[in-house]
Design a protein around this motif. Structure first.
Motif, PDB file in Angstrom:
ATOM      1  N   UNK A  47       0.814  -1.214   0.000  1.00  0.00           N
ATOM      2  CA  UNK A  47       0.000   0.000   0.000  1.00  0.00           C
ATOM      3  C   UNK A  47       0.848   1.264   0.000  1.00  0.00           C
ATOM      4  N   UNK A  48       2.002   1.209   0.670  1.00  0.00           N
ATOM      5  CA  UNK A  48       2.901   2.364   0.659  1.00  0.00           C
ATOM      6  C   UNK A  48       3.341   2.671  -0.767  1.00  0.00           C
ATOM      7  N   UNK A  49       3.681   1.629  -1.520  1.00  0.00           N
ATOM      8  CA  UNK A  49       4.087   1.831  -2.919  1.00  0.00           C
ATOM      9  C   UNK A  49       2.933   2.398  -3.737  1.00  0.00           C
ATOM     10  N   UNK A  50       1.764   1.790  -3.629  1.00  0.00           N
ATOM     11  CA  UNK A  50       0.624   2.248  -4.415  1.00  0.00           C
ATOM     12  C   UNK A  50       0.243   3.679  -4.045  1.00  0.00           C
ATOM     13  N   UNK A  51       0.283   3.978  -2.748  1.00  0.00           N
ATOM     14  CA  UNK A  51      -0.058   5.338  -2.311  1.00  0.00           C
ATOM     15  C   UNK A  51       0.872   6.368  -2.939  1.00  0.00           C
ATOM     16  N   UNK A  52       2.136   5.993  -3.090  1.00  0.00           N
ATOM     17  CA  UNK A  52       3.110   6.930  -3.666  1.00  0.00           C
ATOM     18  C   UNK A  52       2.850   7.208  -5.138  1.00  0.00           C
ATOM     19  N   UNK A  53       2.050   6.367  -5.776  1.00  0.00           N
ATOM     20  CA  UNK A  53       1.771   6.526  -7.204  1.00  0.00           C
ATOM     21  C   UNK A  53       0.433   7.207  -7.488  1.00  0.00           C
ATOM     22  N   UNK A  54      -0.354   7.463  -6.445  1.00  0.00           N
ATOM     23  CA  UNK A  54      -1.663   8.081  -6.639  1.00  0.00           C
ATOM     24  C   UNK A  54      -1.512   9.590  -6.750  1.00  0.00           C
ATOM     25  N   UNK A  71      -5.378   5.139 -17.970  1.00  0.00           N
ATOM     26  CA  UNK A  71      -5.342   4.682 -16.585  1.00  0.00           C
ATOM     27  C   UNK A  71      -3.935   4.198 -16.237  1.00  0.00           C
ATOM     28  N   UNK A  72      -3.650   4.105 -14.950  1.00  0.00           N
ATOM     29  CA  UNK A  72      -2.418   3.475 -14.471  1.00  0.00           C
ATOM     30  C   UNK A  72      -2.795   2.122 -13.893  1.00  0.00           C
ATOM     31  N   UNK A  73      -2.172   1.049 -14.371  1.00  0.00           N
ATOM     32  CA  UNK A  73      -2.568  -0.306 -13.988  1.00  0.00           C
ATOM     33  C   UNK A  73      -1.414  -1.037 -13.315  1.00  0.00           C
ATOM     34  N   UNK A  74      -1.683  -1.575 -12.132  1.00  0.00           N
ATOM     35  CA  UNK A  74      -0.718  -2.409 -11.424  1.00  0.00           C
ATOM     36  C   UNK A  74      -1.379  -3.743 -11.103  1.00  0.00           C
ATOM     37  N   UNK A  75      -0.640  -4.831 -11.315  1.00  0.00           N
ATOM     38  CA  UNK A  75      -1.175  -6.176 -11.128  1.00  0.00           C
ATOM     39  C   UNK A  75      -0.248  -6.978 -10.223  1.00  0.00           C
ATOM     40  N   UNK A  76      -0.817  -7.675  -9.250  1.00  0.00           N
ATOM     41  CA  UNK A  76      -0.047  -8.560  -8.376  1.00  0.00           C
ATOM     42  C   UNK A  76       0.059  -9.952  -8.998  1.00  0.00           C
ATOM     43  N   UNK A  77       1.231 -10.559  -8.847  1.00  0.00           N
ATOM     44  CA  UNK A  77       1.455 -11.936  -9.317  1.00  0.00           C
ATOM     45  C   UNK A  77       2.703 -12.482  -8.630  1.00  0.00           C
TER      46      UNK A  77
END
Length: 234
Positions: free
Chosen positions: A15-22, A188-194
């Protein structure tokens, strides 16, 4: 709340990483929200949480609206809900099916422990998460049908390839990757977990985390694994 495939162990760092990209005024869309381990930690102008499992979304909406959750579920009650889902409200079906099952696997065995009340743990967990989710818009739909505001940040915790199927059935990874690339091309900006070893051609890893699986193998060992965030290389 226990949830098979959830991000409880890595949600804080992820979440820290994703928050930094918002970006300011950008909408955050959790397209496969599950138990909301990630979206509950995100701050954004607007947050949308979707999941195809309608009972699970019913649970989130019920808690958001103030529904009191049970502090205990007996094995007899568990079996009754499992065998007669149509006789119980959807939110309770999800609470029992995930929160009171072994390893959070939907109705795959009553979770029991001498010193642990799984229902109460599930209640406390989901209630705590919802303390930060009063403004989240919950949706239950196939990912491709979700209405996404322009230029959103979209996070996708998809079913990992070549792992145990989720409670809503099989998942077409090729179709999803095509959809994700299309969304990226739309602004959009898209991030996917795998898992790292499943990253397909044409995708770039932007974040990684090494950990151990919560479920042990046949030898009783916790296998190490590397989970990543990837994005289309358009």
């Amino acid at each position: 709340m226990q949830y098979f495939g959830g991000k409880a162990k890595i949600a804080k760092e992820l979440s820290v990483f994703l928050q930094s990209k918002i970006a300011p005024n950008q909408t955050f869309v959790d397209l496969f929200c599950g138990s909301c381990n990630v979206v509950s930690k995100i701050q954004a102008k607007e947050r949308i949480a979707n999941d195809l499992h309608k009972e699970l979304i019913a649970l989130h909406i019920a808690v958001q609206q103030g529904q009191e959750l049970p502090s205990a579920i007996s094995e007899e009650e568990y079996k009754s809900v499992k065998l007669n889902k149509e006789n119980y409200p959807d939110w309770l079906v999800a609470f029992v099916g995930f929160g009171c099952s072994f390893a959070g696997r939907y109705f795959e065995g009553y979770a029991r422990g001498v010193d642990q009340n799984y229902a109460n743990c599930a209640k406390n967990s989901i209630t705590k998460k919802h303390a930060t989710m009063g403004s989240v818009k919950f949706v239950t739909s196939n990912y491709s049908d979700v209405q996404i505001p322009p230029e959103s940040l979209i996070y996708c915790d998809i079913p990992y390839k070549d792992t145990k199927k989720y409670s809503v059935g099989s998942f077409d990874h090729a179709a999803f990757y095509k959809y994700a690339k299309q969304k990226q091309s739309e602004g959009h900006t898209v991030y996917v977990s795998e898992y790292e070893h499943n990253v397909p051609e044409g995708w770039v890893v932007v974040w990684r985390h090494e950990s151990r699986k919560s479920i042990r193998n046949k030898e009783g060992e916790q296998e190490s694994t590397v989970e990543v965030l990837m994005t289309p290389n358009n």
